[in-house]
Enzyme design. Structure first.
Site, PDB file in Angstrom:
ATOM      1  N   GLY A  82      40.586  26.258 103.494  1.00 36.76           N
ATOM      2  CA  GLY A  82      40.430  25.110 102.605  1.00 36.76           C
ATOM      3  C   GLY A  82      39.103  25.182 101.864  1.00 36.76           C
TER       4      GLY A  82
ATOM      5  N   THR B 170      45.637  23.849 102.756  1.00 36.72           N
ATOM      6  CA  THR B 170      45.419  22.547 103.387  1.00 36.72           C
ATOM      7  C   THR B 170      46.704  21.722 103.302  1.00 36.72           C
ATOM      8  OG1 THR B 170      44.393  20.355 103.188  1.00 36.72           O
ATOM      9  CG2 THR B 170      44.276  21.700 101.250  1.00 36.72           C
TER      10      THR B 170
ATOM     11  N   ASP C 211      46.684  18.698 103.153  1.00 34.14           N
ATOM     12  CA  ASP C 211      46.350  17.501 102.367  1.00 34.14           C
ATOM     13  C   ASP C 211      46.651  17.662 100.870  1.00 34.14           C
ATOM     14  OD1 ASP C 211      45.479  16.506 104.730  1.00 34.14           O
ATOM     15  OD2 ASP C 211      43.353  16.538 104.241  1.00 34.14           O
TER      16      ASP C 211
ATOM     17  N   MET D 234      47.934  12.009 107.991  1.00 34.54           N
ATOM     18  CA  MET D 234      46.657  12.646 107.661  1.00 34.54           C
ATOM     19  C   MET D 234      46.354  12.482 106.172  1.00 34.54           C
ATOM     20  SD  MET D 234      46.148  16.002 109.975  1.00 34.54           S
ATOM     21  CE  MET D 234      45.442  15.832 111.620  1.00 34.54           C
TER      22      MET D 234
ATOM     23  N   GLN E 176      51.504  16.831 112.242  1.00 38.09           N
ATOM     24  CA  GLN E 176      51.713  17.198 110.833  1.00 38.09           C
ATOM     25  C   GLN E 176      51.200  18.590 110.503  1.00 38.09           C
ATOM     26  OE1 GLN E 176      50.568  13.293 108.490  1.00 38.09           O
ATOM     27  NE2 GLN E 176      49.607  13.393 110.491  1.00 38.09           N
TER      28      GLN E 176
HETATM   29  O1  F6P Z   1      41.937  18.952 106.338  1.00 29.97           O
HETATM   30  C1  F6P Z   1      43.193  18.683 106.796  1.00 29.97           C
HETATM   31  C2  F6P Z   1      43.205  17.638 107.844  1.00 29.97           C
HETATM   32  O2  F6P Z   1      44.538  17.575 108.140  1.00 29.97           O
HETATM   33  C3  F6P Z   1      42.655  16.250 107.470  1.00 29.97           C
HETATM   34  O3  F6P Z   1      43.554  15.408 106.826  1.00 29.97           O
HETATM   35  C4  F6P Z   1      42.240  15.718 108.809  1.00 29.97           C
HETATM   36  O4  F6P Z   1      41.266  14.731 108.703  1.00 29.97           O
HETATM   37  C5  F6P Z   1      41.704  16.939 109.452  1.00 29.97           C
HETATM   38  O5  F6P Z   1      42.494  18.010 109.006  1.00 29.97           O
HETATM   39  C6  F6P Z   1      41.655  16.880 110.953  1.00 29.97           C
HETATM   40  O6  F6P Z   1      41.107  18.059 111.425  1.00 29.97           O
HETATM   41  P1  F6P Z   1      40.650  18.346 112.924  1.00 29.97           P
HETATM   42  O7  F6P Z   1      41.021  17.189 113.758  1.00 29.97           O
HETATM   43  O8  F6P Z   1      41.361  19.584 113.310  1.00 29.97           O
HETATM   44  O9  F6P Z   1      39.181  18.537 112.845  1.00 29.97           O
END
Ligand code: F6P
Length: 362
Positions: free
Chosen positions: A119, A142, A144, A186, A288
């Site tokens: 990302g 990503t 997102d 997310m 997700q």
């Molecule tokens: O960047 C993608 C994502 O899915 C975000 O929406 C979310 O906040 C994050 O990853 C969570 O990441 P982790 O819990 O693995 O640090």
């Protein structure tokens, strides 16, 4: 142009459906079309920091059968930035810039190209390493879907399927029990998953970071639904939602930003209080990011993996593959990083959703 003999592949940042599909495509294209040697760099950039332990050959056999698999066979990490790497010295944690060592190790390993799949954060590190002489090409990733340089990132479609399926299932309980059901998805900075899964799952309220919401407005809307005989409501919340005002009332503090993860609970409590209705909250979280990539993501990932190899073959380092329309193209990583693509609050999708009565809490 220097002749390419050997390339490396790394995956960094959060995992995402389709990472293995990119790895597979890049390995297959590099070996079958170009007869290059390929190595896997494990756990983000850590692999080049500890090459003895974390670099391994990637053959056709290694990538056989991984197309439908979620996650990454190379491992990944959200930490391990070589420009500010945490190490222990005399029991004390110190932060060091070990990027020179990473660039030197790349040369020692004989890597003529490094595919960085990640990302915004990983691409930024890749860019800084490229500026120090590392032959980097990027592949954006990503769930997102919030990178401006590409129309779509792989992983988003799969996440959308997962979230939509969950909302469909939650509908059953909402309807049967006459409840308000909050589903948190997310989306730290961008509301794409919430917006699209909310629309696909026929949510009544969609709360996204790009449109600060008011809890009063959400409750007003729920009461209005009830006055029309609608006894249940589905509220889809992106984890990074922001409150319009009176944030302290909702989140217990002045700050408008909700902590990452858990915003659904806070909103669920606030709605239950002001709407005086039985409310339940489901946080989908990392579900997700998991699972087998959708056919769309498998194909996009495969196109990205091949395109990254082609960038290396043409010596176009410092560039990142992207999708524009239905065409695979590339952009300078420098142009791509730090440019987020959020939902346009006045754009087509939001206006269309409002036309069919969806409430955004504004
Ligand atoms: O960047 C993608 C994502 O899915 C975000 O929406 C979310 O906040 C994050 O990853 C969570 O990441 P982790 O819990 O693995 O640090």
């Amino acid at each position: 142009m220097a002749q390419i003999k050997k390339i490396g592949i790394s995956t960094g940042g959060g995992d995402c459906p389709g990472l293995n599909a990119v790895i597979r495509a890049a390995v297959k294209c590099a070996i079958i079309k170009y007869r290059w040697e390929v190595v896997g760099i494990e756990d983000g950039f850590d692999g080049i920091i500890f090459p003895d332990k974390k670099i391994r050959p990637l053959t056709l056999k290694d990538v056989s059968g991984i197309l439908p698999r979620g996650g990454t066979i190379l491992g990944t990490t959200n930490r391990g930035n070589p420009f500010c790497y945490k190490v222990m010295e005399n029991d004390v944690e110190v932060v060091k810039d070990i990027s020179d060592q990473v660039v030197a190790n790349t040369k020692k390993l004989g890597l003529d190209g490094v595919i960085v799949i990640g990302g915004d954060g990983s691409q930024k590190i890749g860019l800084d390493l490229f500026r120090k002489g590392m032959p980097v090409v990027g592949v954006p990733k990503t769930i997102d879907n919030d990178l401006d340089a590409t129309d779509i990132t792989f992983g988003f479609d799969t996440a959308l399927h997962t979230a939509t399926d969950a909302i469909d299932k939650i509908h059953t309980t909402a309807e049967s029990h006459h409840r308000i059901m909050v589903v948190e998805v997310m989306g730290r900075d961008a509301g794409w998953i919430a917006l699209e899964a909310g629309l696909a799952g026929a949510a009544h309220v969609i709360l996204i970071p790009e449109i600060p919401f008011s809890i009063e407005r959400v409750c007003e809307f729920i009461h209005q639904r009830e006055s029309q005989g609608k006894k249940f409501s589905i509220i889809v919340v992106a984890e990074g939602v922001k409150a319009q005002d009176k944030a302290e009332k909702i989140f217990g503090r002045e700050k408008r930003d909700v902590p990452r993860g858990g915003s659904g609970y806070v909103i669920g409590d606030a709605v239950a209080m002001c709407a005086r209705r039985e409310t339940r909250v489901t946080v989908l979280g990392h579900i997700q990011r998991g699972g087998s990539p959708s056919p769309f993501d498998r194909i996009l990932s495969t196109r990205f993996g091949v395109a990254a190899v082609e960038l290396i073959a043409r010596g176009e380092f410092g560039r990142m593959v992207c999708l524009r329309g239905n065409k695979i193209q590339s952009v300078d990583i420098a142009e791509a990083v730090g440019r987020m693509k959020g939902v346009d609050p006045d754009g087509d999708m939001v206006r269309m959703a409002k036309s069919i009565g969806v409430c955004f809490g504004d």
